[in-house]
Design a protein around this motif. Structure first.
Motif, PDB file in Angstrom:
ATOM      1  N   GLY A 188       0.861  -1.268   0.054  1.00 41.94           N
ATOM      2  CA  GLY A 188      -0.144  -0.184   0.027  1.00 41.94           C
ATOM      3  C   GLY A 188       0.795   1.404   0.081  1.00 41.94           C
ATOM      4  N   MET A 189       0.442   2.253  -0.826  1.00 41.08           N
ATOM      5  CA  MET A 189       1.481   3.584  -0.843  1.00 41.08           C
ATOM      6  C   MET A 189       1.336   4.367   0.337  1.00 41.08           C
ATOM      7  SD  MET A 189       2.391   3.347  -3.950  1.00 41.08           S
ATOM      8  CE  MET A 189       2.172   2.547  -5.623  1.00 41.08           C
ATOM      9  N   GLU A 190       0.251   4.247   1.153  1.00 39.26           N
ATOM     10  CA  GLU A 190       0.294   4.905   2.414  1.00 39.26           C
ATOM     11  C   GLU A 190       1.270   4.556   3.233  1.00 39.26           C
ATOM     12  OE1 GLU A 190      -2.873   7.037   5.465  1.00 39.26           O
ATOM     13  OE2 GLU A 190      -3.402   5.296   4.251  1.00 39.26           O
ATOM     14  N   THR A 191       1.422   2.966   3.457  1.00 46.34           N
ATOM     15  CA  THR A 191       2.456   2.685   4.567  1.00 46.34           C
ATOM     16  C   THR A 191       3.595   2.866   3.719  1.00 46.34           C
ATOM     17  OG1 THR A 191       0.760   0.654   5.186  1.00 46.34           O
ATOM     18  CG2 THR A 191       3.065   0.406   5.278  1.00 46.34           C
ATOM     19  N   CYS A 192       3.868   2.560   2.662  1.00 47.40           N
ATOM     20  CA  CYS A 192       5.386   2.638   1.960  1.00 47.40           C
ATOM     21  C   CYS A 192       5.850   4.198   2.300  1.00 47.40           C
ATOM     22  CB  CYS A 192       5.311   2.335   0.562  1.00 47.40           C
ATOM     23  SG  CYS A 192       5.293   0.669   0.434  1.00 47.40           S
ATOM     24  N   HIS A 193       4.834   5.221   1.961  1.00 49.99           N
ATOM     25  CA  HIS A 193       5.056   6.608   2.145  1.00 49.99           C
ATOM     26  C   HIS A 193       5.478   6.865   3.678  1.00 49.99           C
ATOM     27  CE1 HIS A 193       3.885  10.796   3.149  1.00 49.99           C
ATOM     28  NE2 HIS A 193       4.845  11.059   2.111  1.00 49.99           N
ATOM     29  N   ASN A 194       4.747   6.297   4.535  1.00 53.28           N
ATOM     30  CA  ASN A 194       5.033   6.551   5.948  1.00 53.28           C
ATOM     31  C   ASN A 194       6.452   6.109   6.388  1.00 53.28           C
ATOM     32  OD1 ASN A 194       2.568   7.970   6.240  1.00 53.28           O
ATOM     33  ND2 ASN A 194       1.665   6.025   6.994  1.00 53.28           N
ATOM     34  N   VAL A 195       6.818   4.692   6.000  1.00 53.58           N
ATOM     35  CA  VAL A 195       7.832   4.050   6.236  1.00 53.58           C
ATOM     36  C   VAL A 195       9.248   5.107   5.808  1.00 53.58           C
ATOM     37  CG1 VAL A 195       9.550   2.119   6.079  1.00 53.58           C
ATOM     38  CG2 VAL A 195       7.176   1.821   6.631  1.00 53.58           C
ATOM     39  N   LEU A 196       8.988   5.746   4.503  1.00 58.39           N
ATOM     40  CA  LEU A 196       9.979   6.125   3.936  1.00 58.39           C
ATOM     41  C   LEU A 196      10.272   7.470   4.460  1.00 58.39           C
ATOM     42  CD1 LEU A 196       9.809   5.194   0.360  1.00 58.39           C
ATOM     43  CD2 LEU A 196      11.394   4.275   1.609  1.00 58.39           C
ATOM     44  N   THR A 197       9.070   8.217   4.874  1.00 56.10           N
ATOM     45  CA  THR A 197       9.150   9.335   5.292  1.00 56.10           C
ATOM     46  C   THR A 197       9.823   9.443   6.753  1.00 56.10           C
ATOM     47  OG1 THR A 197       7.137  10.286   4.136  1.00 56.10           O
ATOM     48  CG2 THR A 197       7.714  11.476   6.222  1.00 56.10           C
ATOM     49  N   TYR A 198       9.344   8.607   7.774  1.00 51.38           N
ATOM     50  CA  TYR A 198       9.848   8.417   8.868  1.00 51.38           C
ATOM     51  C   TYR A 198      11.477   8.207   8.967  1.00 51.38           C
ATOM     52  CZ  TYR A 198      10.877   6.802  13.601  1.00 51.38           C
ATOM     53  OH  TYR A 198      11.334   6.467  14.696  1.00 51.38           O
ATOM     54  N   GLY A 230      13.564   8.655   6.300  1.00 51.91           N
ATOM     55  CA  GLY A 230      14.054   9.344   5.780  1.00 51.91           C
ATOM     56  C   GLY A 230      14.608  10.588   6.578  1.00 51.91           C
ATOM     57  N   SER A 231      13.465  10.859   7.557  1.00 54.21           N
ATOM     58  CA  SER A 231      13.982  12.093   8.722  1.00 54.21           C
ATOM     59  C   SER A 231      14.902  11.292   9.711  1.00 54.21           C
ATOM     60  CB  SER A 231      12.448  12.498   9.314  1.00 54.21           C
ATOM     61  OG  SER A 231      12.579  13.222  10.318  1.00 54.21           O
ATOM     62  N   VAL A 232      14.621  10.492  10.404  1.00 53.63           N
ATOM     63  CA  VAL A 232      15.533   9.820  11.200  1.00 53.63           C
ATOM     64  C   VAL A 232      17.138   9.727  10.763  1.00 53.63           C
ATOM     65  CG1 VAL A 232      16.068   7.740  12.642  1.00 53.63           C
ATOM     66  CG2 VAL A 232      13.692   8.561  12.496  1.00 53.63           C
ATOM     67  N   ALA A 290      18.413  11.990   2.176  1.00 49.79           N
ATOM     68  CA  ALA A 290      17.691  12.851   1.233  1.00 49.79           C
ATOM     69  C   ALA A 290      17.031  11.945   0.246  1.00 49.79           C
ATOM     70  CB  ALA A 290      18.775  13.765   0.632  1.00 49.79           C
ATOM     71  N   GLN A 291      17.496  10.858  -0.056  1.00 43.93           N
ATOM     72  CA  GLN A 291      16.958  10.099  -1.247  1.00 43.93           C
ATOM     73  C   GLN A 291      15.671   9.308  -0.832  1.00 43.93           C
ATOM     74  OE1 GLN A 291      18.326   9.506  -4.765  1.00 43.93           O
ATOM     75  NE2 GLN A 291      16.273   8.788  -4.578  1.00 43.93           N
ATOM     76  N   MET A 292      15.953   8.859   0.407  1.00 45.60           N
ATOM     77  CA  MET A 292      14.695   8.164   0.976  1.00 45.60           C
ATOM     78  C   MET A 292      13.464   9.114   1.123  1.00 45.60           C
ATOM     79  SD  MET A 292      14.531   5.868   4.264  1.00 45.60           S
ATOM     80  CE  MET A 292      15.335   4.259   3.563  1.00 45.60           C
ATOM     81  N   ASN A 293      13.713  10.396   1.333  1.00 43.67           N
ATOM     82  CA  ASN A 293      12.895  11.471   1.507  1.00 43.67           C
ATOM     83  C   ASN A 293      12.258  11.726   0.199  1.00 43.67           C
ATOM     84  OD1 ASN A 293      12.946  12.060   4.234  1.00 43.67           O
ATOM     85  ND2 ASN A 293      14.568  13.436   4.169  1.00 43.67           N
ATOM     86  N   ALA A 294      13.187  12.054  -0.978  1.00 42.36           N
ATOM     87  CA  ALA A 294      12.886  12.021  -2.129  1.00 42.36           C
ATOM     88  C   ALA A 294      11.923  10.903  -2.734  1.00 42.36           C
ATOM     89  CB  ALA A 294      13.877  12.239  -3.402  1.00 42.36           C
TER      90      ALA A 294
END
Length: 320
Positions: free
Chosen positions: A238-248, A250-252, A256-260
């Motif tokens: 699911g796109m929402e889960t993938c987005h949340n994992v990469l966002t979290y 990437g921030s931690v 920068a690539q993970m955030n992109a």
């Protein structure tokens, strides 16, 4: 045999819905909770799709599906959902403060003997143990997508989890047909996601940076004999889960690539209402994704070579 017969699943998303349906199919009484009615409605619709899947892939009968439905209830009132629970499995979005808020709201509503497990895919149970109000009765119980086929679950304690809790939760896993994977140490990403997340992030990087299409990335994976490639996996997760994992992460990690990659998924999919398999569209369109069609892995006709060369040289020439 466990005494965990009444299950509440918090979160009616992709995996929460699968845990609920499969547990009911295996004889448990299941309450599905979500804060949003539209999520409950999507979960109900997904359960009808699972009924067809269980008939064709699991060998379930019409009577089995009727009994499964009768064991399921749905609602948006948390107190009602957990009032009689022997076990609560939390499957809310992979966002730490969201999980913490749910645990804190639920803590005063639970019967005293209720066990709690998180289905988090990358976060540690120790991060939420205190918020549950019952750290000794709390652990991680992480399921895989396509639960009817990928029938394993990762069991991970935190330092204050009791042996009795681990025994009951692991017995529950076996009772619903899961292969328990015991973690000997706490590990972000558990076993599966310790290799799945890097794989999917690497695949997404190739697309985000314009190196290759998602179809071609998947071809390189499917030609190893796999049934689903990285982008098929992203759709299923699911796109929402993938987005949340990469966002979290990437921030931690300051990555920068993970955030992109997270931004790419938001712009190309979430902002357009494409959530992956659950909405029938992600990188592929369902129920007939291109990677399952005849010819997806076939050697092409030699006449397409000029087009392939054009794809390879366009950006190179622009940079010359």
């Amino acid at each position: 045999m466990s005494s965990l017969e009444r299950l509440t699943v918090l979160g009616a998303g992709v995996l929460g819905g699968q845990i609920a349906w499969h547990s009911a199919f295996k004889g448990k009484t299941v309450a599905v909770y979500d804060i949003a009615q539209d999520a409950i409605d999507r979960c109900r619709a997904a359960h009808e799709q699972y009924a067809a899947i269980y008939r064709s892939e699991v060998g379930a009968s019409d009577a089995d599906m009727t009994a499964t439905r009768q064991r399921l209830t749905y609602g948006t009132d948390l107190a009602t959902a957990v009032a009689e629970a022997d076990l609560v499995i939390e499957a809310v979005p992979e966002i730490p403060h969201v999980k913490t808020a749910v645990y804190e709201e639920m803590a005063g509503l639970l019967p005293k003997d209720t066990l709690v497990a998180t289905n988090s895919s990358t976060l540690l149970p120790r991060d939420f143990a205190s918020a549950t109000g019952r750290p000794d009765k709390f652990c991680a119980l992480h399921f895989a997508n396509m639960i009817w086929a990928m029938n394993y679950t990762e069991v991970m304690p935190h330092p204050r989890t009791s042996r009795e809790t681990l025994t009951a939760v692991t017995e529950f896993a076996v009772e619903i047909g899961m292969v328990p994977i015991p973690l000997r140490k706490e590990q972000n990403g558990y076993v599966a996601n310790s290799w799945v997340v890097p794989l999917l992030n690497a695949a997404q990087t190739l697309v985000t940076n314009g190196v290759a299409t998602h179809e071609d990335v998947d071809r390189t994976y499917l030609l190893t004999g796999a049934k689903v490639g990285p982008f098929g996996m992203i759709d299923m997760i699911g796109m929402e889960t993938c987005h949340n994992v990469l966002t979290y992460w990437g921030s931690v990690r300051g990555d920068a690539q993970m955030n992109a990659n997270a931004d790419y998924i938001k712009t190309h999919f979430l902002d357009r209402g494409f959530l992956g398999l659950q909405t029938g569209r992600g990188y592929y369109e369902y129920p007939d994704p291109a990677f399952e069609r005849p010819g997806f892995l076939a050697v092409p006709d030699i006449s397409v070579v000029p087009d392939l060369v054009t794809l390879m040289t366009t950006q190179t020439e622009a940079l010359a």
